[in-house]
Design an enzyme around this catalytic site. Structure first.
Site, PDB file in Angstrom:
ATOM      1  N   GLU A 153      -7.769  20.604  11.407  1.00  0.00           N
ATOM      2  CA  GLU A 153      -6.499  21.109  11.939  1.00  0.00           C
ATOM      3  C   GLU A 153      -5.824  22.069  10.961  1.00  0.00           C
ATOM      4  O   GLU A 153      -4.877  22.764  11.310  1.00  0.00           O
ATOM      5  CB  GLU A 153      -5.570  19.936  12.250  1.00  0.00           C
ATOM      6  CG  GLU A 153      -6.009  19.138  13.461  1.00  0.00           C
ATOM      7  CD  GLU A 153      -4.990  18.083  13.838  1.00  0.00           C
ATOM      8  OE1 GLU A 153      -3.868  18.424  14.232  1.00  0.00           O
ATOM      9  OE2 GLU A 153      -5.325  16.889  13.727  1.00  0.00           O
ATOM     10  N   TYR A 187       5.823 -18.138  -5.977  1.00  0.00           N
ATOM     11  CA  TYR A 187       5.074 -18.574  -7.151  1.00  0.00           C
ATOM     12  C   TYR A 187       5.137 -17.453  -8.168  1.00  0.00           C
ATOM     13  O   TYR A 187       5.580 -16.346  -7.884  1.00  0.00           O
ATOM     14  CB  TYR A 187       3.610 -18.857  -6.793  1.00  0.00           C
ATOM     15  CG  TYR A 187       2.890 -17.629  -6.298  1.00  0.00           C
ATOM     16  CD1 TYR A 187       2.985 -17.230  -4.967  1.00  0.00           C
ATOM     17  CD2 TYR A 187       2.180 -16.817  -7.175  1.00  0.00           C
ATOM     18  CE1 TYR A 187       2.391 -16.064  -4.523  1.00  0.00           C
ATOM     19  CE2 TYR A 187       1.558 -15.651  -6.733  1.00  0.00           C
ATOM     20  CZ  TYR A 187       1.673 -15.282  -5.403  1.00  0.00           C
ATOM     21  OH  TYR A 187       1.085 -14.130  -4.981  1.00  0.00           O
ATOM     22  N   LYS A 189      -7.077  -3.464   1.006  1.00  0.00           N
ATOM     23  CA  LYS A 189      -6.298  -4.650   1.381  1.00  0.00           C
ATOM     24  C   LYS A 189      -5.591  -4.375   2.702  1.00  0.00           C
ATOM     25  O   LYS A 189      -4.951  -3.334   2.862  1.00  0.00           O
ATOM     26  CB  LYS A 189      -5.275  -4.959   0.276  1.00  0.00           C
ATOM     27  CG  LYS A 189      -4.522  -6.257   0.494  1.00  0.00           C
ATOM     28  CD  LYS A 189      -3.667  -6.657  -0.714  1.00  0.00           C
ATOM     29  CE  LYS A 189      -2.925  -7.956  -0.421  1.00  0.00           C
ATOM     30  NZ  LYS A 189      -2.139  -8.445  -1.554  1.00  0.00           N
TER      31      LYS A 189
HETATM   32  N1  ASP Z   1       1.107  -9.758  -6.311  1.00  0.00           N
HETATM   33  C1  ASP Z   1      -0.140 -10.436  -6.566  1.00  0.00           C
HETATM   34  C2  ASP Z   1      -0.976  -9.568  -7.477  1.00  0.00           C
HETATM   35  O1  ASP Z   1      -1.482  -8.578  -7.016  1.00  0.00           O
HETATM   36  C3  ASP Z   1      -0.828 -10.714  -5.276  1.00  0.00           C
HETATM   37  C4  ASP Z   1      -2.217 -11.314  -5.377  1.00  0.00           C
HETATM   38  O2  ASP Z   1      -2.836 -11.412  -6.411  1.00  0.00           O
HETATM   39  O3  ASP Z   1      -2.722 -11.727  -4.308  1.00  0.00           O
HETATM   40  O4  ASP Z   1      -1.089  -9.871  -8.620  1.00  0.00           O
END
Ligand code: ASP
Length: 349
Positions: free
Chosen positions: A306, A46, A185
């Site tokens: 460390e 998309y 994420k």
């Molecule tokens: N590539 C997209 C963006 O960061 C992925 C998303 O929105 O889930 O715009």
């Protein structure tokens, strides 16, 4: 050097106080999959940032009963193309809307790829106690079971809630409310992609019903010393990812290209190989700020475990992942600071 501060202002879970339907929520759109469209509902490919904000709002049943909503298009990019120029413009616009008392809460629609970076940037530069709630989607608007419309509905519910004030910038996705400082994420495609692995959730929101678990533990928004007033650009800070037999000259390349700071996405507790330590320490002695963060998904990076940070002149990123550590350092390096002050910032924000 300084001790890590623990700022706990915890509170039990309680339902929100209810919302006033007349509260004004501005929805500032920047693009992302939430504004993405495909040829069919089952197509995996998309294009991000296809839909305008008015069409997105109009496609969510019941959203106008939650608040007096108005949309504004700030940008329309996939968030892999999010830039500091757009982030600065976004922060300035949010500050302008709140200063003019033109909104009680703000929703920002954004791609998920760099959502945590923009959330952290806004958390450090928005000057208001009022809520800023970011949202996005993992599936485009045209997909079967698109997640964007309910995420937008829930984000507006939180932004319209008076009990959301003084919680800093939040991200609402998949019924969860994350704090900007904590979220990351974790999945490339799943709708359950964001987690807050170190500190946990701010709360939940279920079809507009909001419940809070806690306030942010670190300073944010109206408590922050950083500002985007008059800001047009930020100093360069690079991230270098540690790996087996890491070539140490990457650090020299970054510095030659103008980096004023380097974040090492280190192994484990912010570790790197001996060659990289030597080069990084040499650069630190010349005034380049070296921050040790980690490419590991969760946990903190502590001083002098460390590595002898005091001797090497390094900073420990504490709870911030490499991308967020970079943003804090860029904002911090707008002015000259001591190493002690820089370390303190990583314990404070
Ligand atoms: N590539 C997209 C963006 O960061 C992925 C998303 O929105 O889930 O715009």
């Amino acid at each position: 050097m300084q001790k890590r501060k623990v700022m706990m202002e915890n509170e039990g879970k309680r339902p929100s106080q209810g919302r006033n339907p007349l509260r004004r929520v501005a929805v500032l759109a920047t693009g992302g999959t939430i504004a993405g469209a495909a040829e069919s509902g089952t197509q995996a490919g998309y294009t991000s940032g296809k839909m305008g904000i008015d069409a997105m709002i109009d496609a969510v049943p019941g959203i106008r009963a939650l608040a007096d909503v108005h949309g504004e298009q700030i940008a329309n990019v996939g968030s892999q193309d999010m830039s500091f120029a757009i982030m600065i413009r976004l922060a300035q616009r949010i500050n302008e809307l709140f200063a003019a008392d033109a909104a009680d809460g703000i929703v920002v629609t954004h791609g998920t790829d760099t959502m945590e970076e923009t959330a952290h940037f806004l958390n450090l530069t928005v000057k208001s106690r009022r809520p800023v709630v970011m949202t996005g989607a993992m599936r485009p608007y045209t997909a079967i079971s698109a997640d964007g419309p309910l995420n937008l509905y829930n984000a507006v519910s939180v932004a319209a809630d008076p009990a959301a004030d003084r919680r800093g910038v939040m991200v609402v996705m998949n019924d969860r409310i994350h704090g900007a400082h904590s979220l990351t994420k974790t999945n490339t495609t799943s709708v359950e992609t964001f987690l807050s692995p170190v500190n946990g959730l701010i709360g939940t929101v279920f079809y507009g019903n909001v419940a809070y678990f806690r306030r942010p533990f670190r300073k944010h928004t109206y408590q922050s010393e950083f500002s985007v007033d008059g800001l047009t650009q930020l100093p360069r800070v690079d991230i270098l990812h540690a790996c087996a037999d890491m070539p140490a000259d990457l650090i020299e390349c970054s510095v030659e290209r103008g980096a004023k700071g380097i974040v090492i996405a280190g192994h484990g507790n912010g570790n790197m190989n001996a060659a990289t330590i030597d080069t990084a320490a040499r650069m630190a002695a010349q005034g380049i700020v070296i921050v040790r963060s980690s490419h590991v998904a969760t946990g903190t990076v502590s001083r002098n475990i460390e590595l002898d940070d005091d001797r090497l002149g390094f900073i420990a990123a504490d709870e911030l992942n490499p991308a967020k550590a970079r943003i804090l350092l860029m904002l911090a390096l707008v002015k000259k600071r001591s190493l002690a002050n820089l370390q303190d910032l990583f314990y404070t924000y």
